[in-house]
Motif scaffolding. Structure first.
Motif, PDB file in Angstrom:
ATOM      1  N   SER A 189       0.819  -1.209   0.000  1.00  0.00           N
ATOM      2  CA  SER A 189       0.000   0.000   0.000  1.00  0.00           C
ATOM      3  C   SER A 189       0.857   1.266   0.000  1.00  0.00           C
ATOM      4  CB  SER A 189      -0.934  -0.027   1.221  1.00  0.00           C
ATOM      5  OG  SER A 189      -1.850   1.022   1.166  1.00  0.00           O
ATOM      6  N   VAL A 190       1.896   1.286   0.826  1.00  0.00           N
ATOM      7  CA  VAL A 190       2.799   2.445   0.882  1.00  0.00           C
ATOM      8  C   VAL A 190       3.534   2.605  -0.446  1.00  0.00           C
ATOM      9  CG1 VAL A 190       4.956   3.270   1.942  1.00  0.00           C
ATOM     10  CG2 VAL A 190       3.036   2.563   3.377  1.00  0.00           C
ATOM     11  N   ARG A 191       4.006   1.509  -1.005  1.00  0.00           N
ATOM     12  CA  ARG A 191       4.716   1.576  -2.298  1.00  0.00           C
ATOM     13  C   ARG A 191       3.812   2.101  -3.404  1.00  0.00           C
ATOM     14  NH1 ARG A 191       9.695  -2.231  -2.855  1.00  0.00           N
ATOM     15  NH2 ARG A 191      10.735  -1.363  -1.045  1.00  0.00           N
ATOM     16  N   PRO A 212      12.717  -6.932  10.297  1.00  0.00           N
ATOM     17  CA  PRO A 212      11.870  -5.897  10.910  1.00  0.00           C
ATOM     18  C   PRO A 212      12.382  -4.491  10.612  1.00  0.00           C
ATOM     19  CG  PRO A 212      12.214  -7.690  12.457  1.00  0.00           C
ATOM     20  CD  PRO A 212      13.105  -7.954  11.268  1.00  0.00           C
ATOM     21  N   GLU A 213      13.701  -4.323  10.628  1.00  0.00           N
ATOM     22  CA  GLU A 213      14.281  -2.996  10.378  1.00  0.00           C
ATOM     23  C   GLU A 213      13.950  -2.496   8.974  1.00  0.00           C
ATOM     24  OE1 GLU A 213      15.983  -5.639  11.751  1.00  0.00           O
ATOM     25  OE2 GLU A 213      15.754  -4.790  13.762  1.00  0.00           O
ATOM     26  N   GLU A 214      14.022  -3.389   7.983  1.00  0.00           N
ATOM     27  CA  GLU A 214      13.683  -3.001   6.605  1.00  0.00           C
ATOM     28  C   GLU A 214      12.229  -2.544   6.508  1.00  0.00           C
ATOM     29  OE1 GLU A 214      15.790  -5.548   3.236  1.00  0.00           O
ATOM     30  OE2 GLU A 214      14.995  -6.834   4.834  1.00  0.00           O
ATOM     31  N   ILE A 215      11.352  -3.290   7.146  1.00  0.00           N
ATOM     32  CA  ILE A 215       9.926  -2.954   7.082  1.00  0.00           C
ATOM     33  C   ILE A 215       9.669  -1.631   7.789  1.00  0.00           C
ATOM     34  CG2 ILE A 215       7.593  -3.670   7.728  1.00  0.00           C
ATOM     35  CD1 ILE A 215       8.637  -6.596   7.541  1.00  0.00           C
ATOM     36  N   LYS A 216      10.258  -1.452   8.968  1.00  0.00           N
ATOM     37  CA  LYS A 216      10.073  -0.198   9.710  1.00  0.00           C
ATOM     38  C   LYS A 216      10.543   0.991   8.882  1.00  0.00           C
ATOM     39  CE  LYS A 216      10.749  -2.319  14.225  1.00  0.00           C
ATOM     40  NZ  LYS A 216      11.647  -2.405  15.389  1.00  0.00           N
ATOM     41  N   GLU A 217      11.676   0.835   8.203  1.00  0.00           N
ATOM     42  CA  GLU A 217      12.206   1.917   7.371  1.00  0.00           C
ATOM     43  C   GLU A 217      11.279   2.200   6.189  1.00  0.00           C
ATOM     44  OE1 GLU A 217      16.112   2.704   4.642  1.00  0.00           O
ATOM     45  OE2 GLU A 217      16.436   1.758   6.612  1.00  0.00           O
ATOM     46  N   LEU A 218      10.827   1.143   5.513  1.00  0.00           N
ATOM     47  CA  LEU A 218       9.918   1.317   4.374  1.00  0.00           C
ATOM     48  C   LEU A 218       8.622   2.016   4.778  1.00  0.00           C
ATOM     49  CD1 LEU A 218      10.132  -2.121   2.536  1.00  0.00           C
ATOM     50  CD2 LEU A 218      10.494   0.103   1.490  1.00  0.00           C
ATOM     51  N   LEU A 219       8.109   1.629   5.933  1.00  0.00           N
ATOM     52  CA  LEU A 219       6.822   2.170   6.379  1.00  0.00           C
ATOM     53  C   LEU A 219       6.973   3.458   7.186  1.00  0.00           C
ATOM     54  CD1 LEU A 219       5.010  -1.116   7.444  1.00  0.00           C
ATOM     55  CD2 LEU A 219       4.901   0.100   5.252  1.00  0.00           C
ATOM     56  N   ARG A 220       8.218   3.799   7.527  1.00  0.00           N
ATOM     57  CA  ARG A 220       8.466   4.982   8.364  1.00  0.00           C
ATOM     58  C   ARG A 220       7.508   4.984   9.557  1.00  0.00           C
ATOM     59  NH1 ARG A 220       8.985   7.451   3.049  1.00  0.00           N
ATOM     60  NH2 ARG A 220      11.143   8.069   2.725  1.00  0.00           N
ATOM     61  N   CYS A 221       7.521   3.874  10.287  1.00  0.00           N
ATOM     62  CA  CYS A 221       6.569   3.717  11.380  1.00  0.00           C
ATOM     63  C   CYS A 221       7.230   3.885  12.738  1.00  0.00           C
ATOM     64  CB  CYS A 221       5.868   2.365  11.286  1.00  0.00           C
ATOM     65  SG  CYS A 221       6.937   0.932  11.527  1.00  0.00           S
ATOM     66  N   LYS A 278      -0.638   3.891   4.961  1.00  0.00           N
ATOM     67  CA  LYS A 278      -0.464   2.717   5.823  1.00  0.00           C
ATOM     68  C   LYS A 278      -1.765   2.204   6.424  1.00  0.00           C
ATOM     69  CE  LYS A 278       2.635   5.161   8.250  1.00  0.00           C
ATOM     70  NZ  LYS A 278       3.670   5.541   9.220  1.00  0.00           N
ATOM     71  N   ASP A 279      -2.894   2.778   6.052  1.00  0.00           N
ATOM     72  CA  ASP A 279      -4.141   2.457   6.748  1.00  0.00           C
ATOM     73  C   ASP A 279      -4.866   1.227   6.225  1.00  0.00           C
ATOM     74  OD1 ASP A 279      -3.763   4.622   8.418  1.00  0.00           O
ATOM     75  OD2 ASP A 279      -4.895   5.980   7.136  1.00  0.00           O
ATOM     76  N   THR A 280      -4.480   0.708   5.070  1.00  0.00           N
ATOM     77  CA  THR A 280      -5.156  -0.458   4.512  1.00  0.00           C
ATOM     78  C   THR A 280      -4.816  -1.678   5.352  1.00  0.00           C
ATOM     79  OG1 THR A 280      -4.919   0.542   2.339  1.00  0.00           O
ATOM     80  CG2 THR A 280      -5.576  -1.762   2.401  1.00  0.00           C
ATOM     81  N   ALA A 281      -5.846  -2.435   5.739  1.00  0.00           N
ATOM     82  CA  ALA A 281      -5.649  -3.540   6.684  1.00  0.00           C
ATOM     83  C   ALA A 281      -5.354  -4.876   6.011  1.00  0.00           C
ATOM     84  CB  ALA A 281      -6.873  -3.680   7.578  1.00  0.00           C
ATOM     85  N   THR A 282      -5.987  -5.130   4.853  1.00  0.00           N
ATOM     86  CA  THR A 282      -5.837  -6.448   4.221  1.00  0.00           C
ATOM     87  C   THR A 282      -5.590  -6.295   2.725  1.00  0.00           C
ATOM     88  OG1 THR A 282      -8.183  -6.705   3.686  1.00  0.00           O
ATOM     89  CG2 THR A 282      -7.467  -7.468   5.882  1.00  0.00           C
ATOM     90  N   LEU A 283      -5.034  -7.337   2.129  1.00  0.00           N
ATOM     91  CA  LEU A 283      -4.821  -7.323   0.682  1.00  0.00           C
ATOM     92  C   LEU A 283      -6.159  -7.270  -0.055  1.00  0.00           C
ATOM     93  CD1 LEU A 283      -1.872  -9.844   0.525  1.00  0.00           C
ATOM     94  CD2 LEU A 283      -1.769  -7.423  -0.093  1.00  0.00           C
ATOM     95  N   HIS A 284      -7.175  -7.913   0.486  1.00  0.00           N
ATOM     96  CA  HIS A 284      -8.508  -7.857  -0.113  1.00  0.00           C
ATOM     97  C   HIS A 284      -9.035  -6.417  -0.120  1.00  0.00           C
ATOM     98  CE1 HIS A 284     -12.921  -8.420  -0.335  1.00  0.00           C
ATOM     99  NE2 HIS A 284     -12.559  -9.319  -1.232  1.00  0.00           N
ATOM    100  N   GLU A 285      -8.843  -5.722   0.979  1.00  0.00           N
ATOM    101  CA  GLU A 285      -9.251  -4.316   1.074  1.00  0.00           C
ATOM    102  C   GLU A 285      -8.491  -3.472   0.047  1.00  0.00           C
ATOM    103  OE1 GLU A 285      -8.750  -0.727   4.277  1.00  0.00           O
ATOM    104  OE2 GLU A 285      -9.233  -2.693   5.110  1.00  0.00           O
TER     105      GLU A 285
END
Length: 117
Positions: A33-35, A74-83, A40-47
């Motif tokens: 979703s971010v890409r 985890p670090e890669e994901i945190k960086e991608l999502l800026r969370c 970041k608010d989408t919860a599921t792939l179906h959504e």
């Protein structure tokens, strides 16, 4: 009695694996979703599929183009999502995974969606 304990242990392991798969699906959704510029608010792939008015094949193509096949740390994901740490814990829960197989989970979901439509 040992049979019951063995069954409980298997159930507990299956439940743990299921929870990890749910976490990986949730994180795959966030990364995709971010890409795609959808936040970041989408919860599921179906959504996400519904939001983008996609067919399952389009979801599959987007996963292949936007999520790497190798597991993410985890670090890669945190960086991608800026969370924040708080966001991370709300998405990843108490996951004990050191890597997350986002591509595998997302392609599985897309494949299942294509199969049932």
């Amino acid at each position: 009695s040992s049979g019951i304990n063995a069954e409980y242990g298997k159930w507990k392991a299956d439940s743990h694996d299921f929870n990890n798969r749910v976490t990986e699906c949730r994180l795959a959704t966030k990364v995709l979703s971010v890409r795609l510029g959808q936040g970041k608010d989408t919860a599921t792939l179906h959504e996400l599929m519904n939001k983008m008015s996609w067919e399952p094949a389009t979801l599959q193509k987007s996963v292949e183009e936007n999520i790497k096949e190798e597991p993410y740390t985890p670090e890669e994901i945190k960086e991608l999502l800026r969370c924040s740490e708080e966001e991370w814990h709300s998405w990843a829960g108490r996951s004990d995974l050191s890597t997350f197989r986002l591509y595998d989970r997302a392609t599985h979901v897309a494949g299942e969606a294509a199969r049932v439509t």
